[in-house]
Write an enzyme that holds these catalytic residues in place. Structure first.
Site, PDB file in Angstrom:
ATOM      1  N   THR A   1     -32.479 -50.942  39.373  1.00  0.00           N
ATOM      2  CA  THR A   1     -32.856 -52.757  39.991  1.00  0.00           C
ATOM      3  C   THR A   1     -31.853 -52.669  40.776  1.00  0.00           C
ATOM      4  O   THR A   1     -30.729 -52.196  40.620  1.00  0.00           O
ATOM      5  CB  THR A   1     -33.322 -53.490  39.371  1.00  0.00           C
ATOM      6  OG1 THR A   1     -34.608 -53.868  38.168  1.00  0.00           O
ATOM      7  CG2 THR A   1     -33.887 -54.712  39.886  1.00  0.00           C
TER       8      THR A   1
ATOM      9  N   VAL B   1     -44.803 -55.510  34.356  1.00  0.00           N
ATOM     10  CA  VAL B   1     -43.796 -56.690  35.446  1.00  0.00           C
ATOM     11  C   VAL B   1     -42.760 -57.083  34.568  1.00  0.00           C
ATOM     12  O   VAL B   1     -42.934 -57.548  32.794  1.00  0.00           O
ATOM     13  CB  VAL B   1     -44.892 -57.994  36.218  1.00  0.00           C
ATOM     14  CG1 VAL B   1     -43.341 -58.254  36.635  1.00  0.00           C
ATOM     15  CG2 VAL B   1     -45.476 -57.831  36.582  1.00  0.00           C
TER      16      VAL B   1
ATOM     17  N   GLY C   1     -35.474 -55.805  31.411  1.00  0.00           N
ATOM     18  CA  GLY C   1     -36.654 -57.104  31.824  1.00  0.00           C
ATOM     19  C   GLY C   1     -36.887 -58.399  31.243  1.00  0.00           C
ATOM     20  O   GLY C   1     -35.850 -59.070  30.749  1.00  0.00           O
TER      21      GLY C   1
HETATM   22  N1  ASP Z   1     -34.872 -55.403  34.825  1.00  0.00           N
HETATM   23  C1  ASP Z   1     -36.098 -54.552  35.487  1.00  0.00           C
HETATM   24  C2  ASP Z   1     -37.258 -54.098  34.691  1.00  0.00           C
HETATM   25  O1  ASP Z   1     -37.001 -54.746  33.720  1.00  0.00           O
HETATM   26  C3  ASP Z   1     -35.424 -52.754  35.292  1.00  0.00           C
HETATM   27  C4  ASP Z   1     -33.751 -52.589  35.635  1.00  0.00           C
HETATM   28  O2  ASP Z   1     -32.920 -53.563  36.043  1.00  0.00           O
HETATM   29  O3  ASP Z   1     -33.311 -51.585  35.485  1.00  0.00           O
HETATM   30  O4  ASP Z   1     -38.229 -53.977  35.558  1.00  0.00           O
END
Ligand code: ASP
Length: 340
Positions: A189, A218, A243
């Site tokens: 991300t 999501v 997440g």
């Molecule tokens: N936070 C993001 C999600 O869970 C993934 C990530 O940041 O690596 O979709």
């Protein structure tokens, strides 16, 4: 005037995941000259959204289990205390811009799936193919190695031999594709929080989410309070990593609330991450794989925060890799994530 407002006001500051450094180097000067924090934060993340080599965001992002690249993104704007987000949107290169449109051109906070795609197209965003050949090949390797009891065969390789392909995570660490396929759950991300010259705050988070996720999943990135949060009276925070853990802890909101009650950014992030650890231990009663044999979480969560005084922190469960920060004292740079 709140206590936070009464404290010393910091100079223009950016903080976020390590992959935000390129954008910070390019756009920190604009922030210093008085550009709007939200404009700058968006410019920072859009570089990565359009970069096919970053497999955690936008173009080139790793797909869901069926091979579809689906994106989540959100923006939050301190001066108007407003936000906008899109979840599970496909075929749009800059979901962060669409999130801004949701904030500015609708009365809603979150639009998902085909509705988000149609909304983006209505506002002039072109249809884009986001699954690059390289991301498709990595996905194919994952599918072929998923089970020993299906008909798919991984390419023949000598025992222990690796393809040599290496990809970079959002905290800047390079990981062999094979290790990602078999040892680690791939996350990725970009987050950027901004404190402007006049003390306004804003933030954005944008992602292709967890690789190989169940279609429709999501994550925290488009959830205000989880993957990002800012408050004009306090500062801004955001997260990357697992997440689900950020959603369950309401991690970004919790960090901002702790800062509101007087904690420095580093203390606030430490407290939130300690909470995440305790929550993971409780959750492991149902999901034992969340906790390793040494009692530590089996996943990582990285958090970033800035307060109105320009104080910053980047911390994570593992303390692995870097975060990116830019401030008047030292300019844009990487700093090591502090482990909790
Ligand atoms: N936070 C993001 C999600 O869970 C993934 C990530 O940041 O690596 O979709």
């Amino acid at each position: 005037m709140s206590t936070a407002r009464a404290r010393r006001r910091g100079g223009p500051t950016l903080i976020g995941s390590a992959n935000a450094l390129r954008g910070m180097e390019r756009f920190y000067g604009d922030l210093s000259e008085g550009a709007e924090p939200l404009d700058v934060a968006l410019e920072v993340v859009k570089i990565v959204e359009a970069d096919p080599r970053d497999h955690s965001v936008g173009l080139g992002g790793l797909p869901d289990e069926r091979g579809h690249v689906t994106l989540d993104a959100a923006v939050m704007h301190g001066p108007t205390h407003n936000s906008g987000a899109v979840g599970c949107i496909e075929n749009i290169l800059h979901p962060s811009e669409v999130a801004r449109l949701v904030m500015e051109r609708t009365d809603h906070c979150l639009i998902v799936g085909p509705g988000a795609y149609r909304f983006a197209r209505d506002h002039g965003h072109p249809h884009a193919e986001l699954l690059t050949d390289e991301a498709r090949e990595i996905w194919l390797r994952w599918r072929e190695s998923m089970s020993e009891r299906d008909d798919r065969l991984p390419p023949r390789a000598k025992e222990g031999e690796k393809s040599g392909k290496v990809i970079r995570g959002h905290s800047g660490d390079e990981v062999a594709v094979e290790d990602l396929l078999w040892d680690e759950r791939i996350t990725g991300t970009i987050h950027c929080s901004a404190l402007g010259k006049t003390g306004d705050v804003a933030c954005t988070t944008t992602t292709s989410g967890l690789a190989w996720k169940i279609p429709g999943r999501v994550g925290d990135s488009p959830i205000v309070g989880a993957g990002l949060y800012c408050d004009q009276e306090v500062g801004s925070a955001g997260g990357t990593g697992r997440g689900e853990s950020a959603i369950l802890a309401n991690a970004s909101f919790a960090a901002v609330e702790l800062m509101r009650h007087g904690r420095a950014p580093a203390d606030a992030l430490r407290e939130v991450l300690e909470r995440v650890k305790r929550q993971a231990k409780r959750a492991s009663a149902w999901q034992p794989e969340l906790i390793r044999e040494d009692g530590q979480p089996s996943f990582d969560l990285q958090l970033y925060a800035v307060d109105l005084g320009g104080r910053t922190a980047g911390m994570s469960l593992r303390g692995r890799g870097n975060y990116a920060v830019a401030d008047p004292e030292n300019g844009p740079r990487h700093e090591p994530l502090v482990g909790v």
